[in-house]
Design a protein around this motif. Structure first.
Motif, PDB file in Angstrom:
ATOM      1  N   ILE A 186     -48.866  -6.636  49.982  1.00  0.00           N
ATOM      2  CA  ILE A 186     -48.121  -6.256  51.189  1.00  0.00           C
ATOM      3  C   ILE A 186     -49.094  -6.072  52.345  1.00  0.00           C
ATOM      4  CG2 ILE A 186     -46.612  -4.538  52.240  1.00  0.00           C
ATOM      5  CD1 ILE A 186     -45.539  -3.910  49.437  1.00  0.00           C
ATOM      6  N   ARG A 187     -50.095  -5.256  52.123  1.00  0.00           N
ATOM      7  CA  ARG A 187     -51.154  -5.120  53.120  1.00  0.00           C
ATOM      8  C   ARG A 187     -52.398  -4.540  52.457  1.00  0.00           C
ATOM      9  NH1 ARG A 187     -47.165  -1.551  55.277  1.00  0.00           N
ATOM     10  NH2 ARG A 187     -47.581   0.657  54.839  1.00  0.00           N
ATOM     11  N   LEU A 221     -35.009  -4.808  45.093  1.00  0.00           N
ATOM     12  CA  LEU A 221     -35.630  -3.702  44.364  1.00  0.00           C
ATOM     13  C   LEU A 221     -37.024  -4.135  43.929  1.00  0.00           C
ATOM     14  CD1 LEU A 221     -34.966  -0.853  43.055  1.00  0.00           C
ATOM     15  CD2 LEU A 221     -34.617  -2.152  40.947  1.00  0.00           C
ATOM     16  N   ILE A 222     -38.051  -3.386  44.320  1.00  0.00           N
ATOM     17  CA  ILE A 222     -39.415  -3.739  43.939  1.00  0.00           C
ATOM     18  C   ILE A 222     -40.160  -2.500  43.458  1.00  0.00           C
ATOM     19  CG2 ILE A 222     -39.611  -5.719  45.496  1.00  0.00           C
ATOM     20  CD1 ILE A 222     -41.272  -3.900  47.364  1.00  0.00           C
ATOM     21  N   SER A 223     -41.158  -2.746  42.618  1.00  0.00           N
ATOM     22  CA  SER A 223     -42.106  -1.708  42.226  1.00  0.00           C
ATOM     23  C   SER A 223     -43.293  -1.804  43.174  1.00  0.00           C
ATOM     24  CB  SER A 223     -42.553  -1.913  40.778  1.00  0.00           C
ATOM     25  OG  SER A 223     -41.446  -1.867  39.912  1.00  0.00           O
ATOM     26  N   VAL A 224     -43.642  -0.692  43.785  1.00  0.00           N
ATOM     27  CA  VAL A 224     -44.710  -0.684  44.791  1.00  0.00           C
ATOM     28  C   VAL A 224     -45.943   0.001  44.210  1.00  0.00           C
ATOM     29  CG1 VAL A 224     -45.358  -0.012  47.134  1.00  0.00           C
ATOM     30  CG2 VAL A 224     -42.969  -0.554  46.606  1.00  0.00           C
ATOM     31  N   LEU A 249     -51.750  -2.183  49.125  1.00  0.00           N
ATOM     32  CA  LEU A 249     -50.328  -2.012  48.823  1.00  0.00           C
ATOM     33  C   LEU A 249     -49.810  -3.341  48.289  1.00  0.00           C
ATOM     34  CD1 LEU A 249     -48.731   0.040  51.741  1.00  0.00           C
ATOM     35  CD2 LEU A 249     -48.555   0.568  49.311  1.00  0.00           C
ATOM     36  N   ALA A 250     -49.110  -3.321  47.147  1.00  0.00           N
ATOM     37  CA  ALA A 250     -48.609  -4.558  46.546  1.00  0.00           C
ATOM     38  C   ALA A 250     -47.223  -4.332  45.972  1.00  0.00           C
ATOM     39  CB  ALA A 250     -49.560  -5.054  45.452  1.00  0.00           C
ATOM     40  N   ASP A 300     -57.345 -11.433  41.411  1.00  0.00           N
ATOM     41  CA  ASP A 300     -57.085 -12.002  40.079  1.00  0.00           C
ATOM     42  C   ASP A 300     -56.029 -11.190  39.338  1.00  0.00           C
ATOM     43  OD1 ASP A 300     -58.844 -14.044  40.381  1.00  0.00           O
ATOM     44  OD2 ASP A 300     -60.428 -13.206  39.126  1.00  0.00           O
ATOM     45  N   GLU A 301     -56.200  -9.870  39.340  1.00  0.00           N
ATOM     46  CA  GLU A 301     -55.268  -9.025  38.587  1.00  0.00           C
ATOM     47  C   GLU A 301     -53.879  -9.022  39.215  1.00  0.00           C
ATOM     48  OE1 GLU A 301     -55.828  -8.025  35.714  1.00  0.00           O
ATOM     49  OE2 GLU A 301     -57.956  -8.486  35.684  1.00  0.00           O
ATOM     50  N   LEU A 302     -53.828  -9.103  40.541  1.00  0.00           N
ATOM     51  CA  LEU A 302     -52.516  -9.212  41.198  1.00  0.00           C
ATOM     52  C   LEU A 302     -51.799 -10.483  40.766  1.00  0.00           C
ATOM     53  CD1 LEU A 302     -52.796  -8.085  44.947  1.00  0.00           C
ATOM     54  CD2 LEU A 302     -51.440  -7.067  43.136  1.00  0.00           C
TER      55      LEU A 302
END
Length: 694
Positions: free
Chosen positions: A579-580, A543-546, A587-588, A569-571
């Motif tokens: 993700i891409r 389960l992930i938040s996208v 997309l993360a 940095d914020e990621l």
């Protein structure tokens, strides 16, 4: 007011007075850490620029250093402690009045007193700046050396603790220290032997033999070696003892109560979380109660104590007081499910539990549900009793209490607080038991203040985890009383119907609490389920938040690398995984829902001065994980949802909104979206920011 602290062990945590936490870039964090470990010593700007910006040109490195210095100086000026001194050519950090965990750890570890060594080990939450990577070779080399130095100190402290506890005949404390050492250095045979001897001293021969197997497997896997002769001889000796020892007689139900177990603490995001561990069974089981609790006073009820002892007869029972309740830190504000989930993970890390049966009753169930979906690799099984998927009535969930009924409940709590507990709904079978009613009233009074208890009750009614139930792929048992007056059987059936392969058992009785009538039958069901053959968890589906994000007006110009650094940095700060990425789009994936929204807001705020607007969409759902790659309907839905976000707007699905209740984020309804793969229309909301302060 919270005292200022700088914690570098296990990650980076800088909090000033009043719990203000500045958002440093990762290189600013690296600079703070470097200066902190040499506190009071001036470091040249040239050295710092070379350490942290070695890949940049000289002018760009100086500019980046100035920006980092400015952000740290600003944070220090409002921190309530410490001094950040610059004199043009050099910079120094003085941590006056700061709780600096590295300094505290080293001072405690230098002591010979076992109490200090225990505290040192507790302070060492993990490796120095765990999770921080800068891809700057000079900094990475310094960090590697410092990590190894501090790691050697904690290993030495654990060695001394193990020797002390062995000599003092304290197997329980020895096990705690040896488990921590084996987790850090799994090839240390002496630590495995200490565990084997300590388990044997407690009469837990099966666990001692299991420890030998773990030691043997680790050596064969990593070194292709067999254990040393001393370890093999100890194993044979223990096998002979097991063969010769008769089974232990069953404990008498009339024996006097054992002393209450010790209460221990672990830090989770700066909050002290209290927990207790009892029992010596081969399976780890964490019990999460609903509403409020108090670890110590739970033992004051003969009925509740009986239930806890029975759970501990077939498991190592781990119990926690959730943040804001019982013996954990109070006055920490309303929690989010995500925060409580991470609190539980911190406790499980502290006791060395890598795969755990989650047992959630009542309002404790939704948090266990979120944990099982988010961390399937750490969840052996899920047990729910008297629990629910949504806290209040809706057309498609008509069994929960209405808003008016909830208000009546809250009014009754406030009116009756402090009096002998009115058990009409919680445990009708105990209405005439004045001893239980008096105990339960004292238990509640010592679990939370009246105002906090009411706020937490209301918070529990705002929970909705229906959309994440299909993401659970661990063995699940749902238990439900037919006459439960708080949670109706339909709610238990709903959980079982929407969790893959869940087993549903309905038991006779009216009591909501687990220590009420028929408690032994309920524990028998849990025991049969837990001690049965539990298949391995399937960890490939998670389960992930996208987060889908678009930068309006982004161009491939000279500032593109700077924008990319801001996003990266914020990621990293938010714990996100890319993700891409394509031109102006990202997309993360995030494990923590709140972090995904906060990351989008932080990126938007940092890019706005550059004249760029960000639009973003966030949804949560199940995805396939293959290494660092993710795929699945949640990613496609989030990408589609981004098309509905206007320039400068961050939108989130209803599921996301429901999961971050208590975070302080506010939302405004926007509309609905239809997409293939979804059972119906997806409602979405604009994130309007944090709630205004008092």
């Amino acid at each position: 007011m919270t005292a200022p602290h700088l914690h570098l062990l296990g990650g980076f945590d800088f909090t000033g007075a009043g719990a203000t936490a500045p958002a440093f870039s990762r290189k600013a964090r690296g600079m703070v850490a470097y200066l902190a470990l040499q506190a009071g010593q001036a470091q040249s700007r040239e050295k710092l620029a070379a350490l942290l910006w070695s890949l940049n040109g000289e002018a760009q490195a100086r500019m980046s250093l100035r920006q980092a210095v400015s952000s740290v100086r600003k944070a220090m000026s409002v921190s309530g402690g410490g001094r950040f001194l610059t004199d043009g050519a050099s910079i120094a950090l003085h941590l006056d009045d700061f709780d600096f965990d590295v300094a505290r750890f080293e001072a405690l570890a230098a002591s010979s007193a076992p109490e200090d060594l225990e505290r040192a080990v507790a302070v060492y939450r993990g490796d120095l700046l765990d999770g921080l990577g800068l891809r700057e070779e000079p900094f990475e080399e310094w960090l590697r050396v410092e990590r190894e130095r501090l790691r050697a100190i904690v290993v030495s402290a654990l060695d001394r603790l193990i020797n002390h506890h062995m000599a003092a005949g304290d197997p329980a404390s020895c096990i705690r220290a040896a488990l921590r050492l084996v987790a850090m250095e799994p090839l240390r045979e002496d630590a495995h032997r200490a565990l084997m001897r300590s388990y044997a001293a407690q009469g837990r021969i099966n666990l001692a033999l299991k420890q030998y197997e773990l030691c043997r497997d680790a050596l064969q896997r990593e070194l292709r070696l067999m254990p040393e002769a001393e370890t093999r001889h100890l194993h044979e000796e223990l096998r002979a003892r097991r063969t010769a020892s008769p089974g232990r007689p069953p404990a008498s139900s009339t024996e006097p109560d054992a002393a209450r177990p010790p209460t221990r603490y672990v830090k989770s995001s700066g909050v002290n979380i209290a927990y207790q561990v009892t029992g010596d069974g081969p399976v780890d089981l964490v019990y999460v109660q609903g509403w409020v609790s108090n670890l110590d006073l739970a033992w004051g009820s003969p009925r509740f104590a009986h239930v806890l002892k029975r759970l501990g007869s077939f498991s190592r029972l781990i119990r926690i007081d959730k943040r804001g309740t019982g013996l954990s830190d109070r006055n920490v504000g309303l929690p989010t499910l995500e925060q409580r989930m991470e609190d539980m993970r911190a406790v499980l890390d502290d006791v060395g539990s890598n795969r755990t049966v989650l047992f959630g009753s009542s309002e404790g169930g939704p948090m266990c549900i979120l944990f099982a979906a988010t961390y399937p690799e750490r969840t052996a099984a899920l047990v729910l009793t008297g629990s629910y998927a949504r806290g209040t009535w809706s057309k498609d969930y008509p069994w929960a209490r209405t808003v008016d009924e909830v208000q009546q409940d809250l009014d009754a709590v406030e009116r009756q607080w402090g009096e002998p507990a009115e058990m009409r709904n919680a445990a009708p079978s105990l209405i005439e038991n004045m001893v239980e009613r008096e105990w339960f009233a004292a238990y509640l009074r010592n679990s939370a203040s009246p105002a906090d208890a009411i706020a937490l009750w209301r918070w529990g009614t705002e929970i909705d985890v229906r959309d994440i139930l299909p993401a659970i792929h661990v063995p699940t048992l749902v238990l439900q009383r037919t006459g439960d007056r708080w949670v109706k059987p339909e709610e238990g059936r709903y959980l079982a119907a929407h969790i893959e392969g869940a087993r549903y058992v309905e038991l006779a009785g009216r009591d909501h609490v687990i220590w009420g009538e028929g408690c032994d039958g309920l524990i028998d069901e849990i025991k049969d389920f837990v001690t049965g053959a539990l298949p391995a968890a399937r960890a490939e589906r998670v389960l992930i938040s996208v987060l889908a994000l678009a930068i309006e007006g982004a161009a491939d110009d000279a500032k593109a690398p700077e924008r990319a650094d801001i996003v990266r940095d914020e990621l990293l700060l938010g714990g996100g995984t890319e993700i891409r990425r394509s031109r102006g789009r990202l997309l993360a994936a995030f494990q923590r829902p709140t972090r995904s929204i906060e990351c989008a807001m932080a990126i938007a705020n940092r890019l706005k001065p550059c004249g760029l607007e960000v639009r973003a969409a966030i949804h949560i759902g199940e995805c396939e994980a293959r290494g660092g790659d993710f795929s699945g309907i949640a990613i496609e839905v989030t990408s589609r949802l981004l098309d509905h976000a206007q320039s400068g707007q961050i939108i989130a699905s209803r599921t996301m909104r429901d999961l971050v209740v208590g975070s302080g984020l506010t939302f405004e309804e926007q509309g609905e979206m239809k997409a293939s793969g979804l059972p119906g229309a997806l409602q979405y909301f604009a994130v309007t920011g944090a709630a205004p302060g008092p």
